[in-house]
Design an enzyme around this catalytic site. Structure first.
Site, mmCIF file in Angstrom:
data_model
loop_
_atom_site.group_PDB
_atom_site.id
_atom_site.type_symbol
_atom_site.label_atom_id
_atom_site.label_comp_id
_atom_site.label_asym_id
_atom_site.label_seq_id
_atom_site.Cartn_x
_atom_site.Cartn_y
_atom_site.Cartn_z
ATOM 1 N N GLY A 114 36.088 35.480 12.739
ATOM 2 C CA GLY A 114 36.176 36.890 12.675
ATOM 3 C C GLY A 114 35.339 37.777 13.522
ATOM 4 O O GLY A 114 34.698 37.345 14.418
ATOM 5 N N SER A 115 35.421 38.999 13.263
ATOM 6 C CA SER A 115 34.500 40.026 13.623
ATOM 7 C C SER A 115 35.023 41.123 14.507
ATOM 8 O O SER A 115 35.997 41.746 14.176
ATOM 9 C CB SER A 115 33.230 39.460 14.144
ATOM 10 O OG SER A 115 32.249 40.197 13.519
#
EC number: 4.1.1.-
Length: 196
Positions: free
Chosen positions: A163-164
């Protein structure tokens, strides 16, 4: 196609082994382990992409979370990646890599202001910068490029496991009026045109 490197299998193998062993022992937890392994493989998918027209393309799948003009006049656009997005990042504009720098830091949620101090990898050319930012669950950033490498628009740049956010600082020739995406818009890495 899957994201480059051994990470997909490194993350998928433990739950797969536990899941298969649990299934062999007739435990319902086996289904959970196998499902988790399948999710990890799906998460690291890497579909082919082609830019949809001329201009700068977004570096990440996700939602445009910020469009801001910096103090130096350069425009920064951030894309937040949810768990369902492809996490392979793409080159926004052709260029030669000048540096790839890992900056240690925290692991706060990528959508929060506290993420300014998160772990990141900064990839710079003479014209643009892409910053891959780790989040609360994203603990591994895997750049695919090195200093001195020539990149084409839409090439694979790296990926963030789990993610992110990816930020791009546009080339100096672009200003806020050239940006054709909006905050909150869903975008696709290497396809959606960000600025013209």
């Amino acid at each position: 196609m899957l994201a480059r490197g051994p990470w997909t299998w490194k993350y998928a193998l433990p739950p797969a082994v536990v899941g298969v062993a649990a299934l062999a022992a007739s435990s319902p937890w086996g289904v959970v382990g196998v499902a988790l392994a399948a999710f990890v493989v799906w998460f690291h998918r890497d579909p082919d992409r082609s830019p949809n027209g001329a201009g700068v393309v977004v570096p990440a799948d996700g939602t445009v979370s910020v469009i801001r003009t910096r103090d130096d006049g350069r425009v920064r656009v951030g894309v937040f990646m949810n768990v369902h997005n492809v996490h392979v990042n793409r080159v926004p504009v052709a260029g030669r890599v000048e540096s790839v720098v890992h900056e240690p830091g925290g692991h706060r949620p990528a959508f929060s202001k506290e993420s300014a101090h998160n772990e990141r990898v900064r990839i710079e050319t003479a014209e643009w910068t892409v910053v891959l930012i780790a989040g609360a669950f994203a603990r591994r950033i895997h750049p695919y490029v090195e200093a001195g490498e020539d990149l084409a628009r839409g090439d694979r740049l790296g990926h963030i496991s789990f993610g992110s956010r990816a930020d791009v600082v546009l080339p100096p020739a672009y200003d806020r009026g050239d940006v054709v995406v909006e905050s909150g818009q869903t975008v696709r890495a290497g396809e959606t045109v960000l600025a013209r």
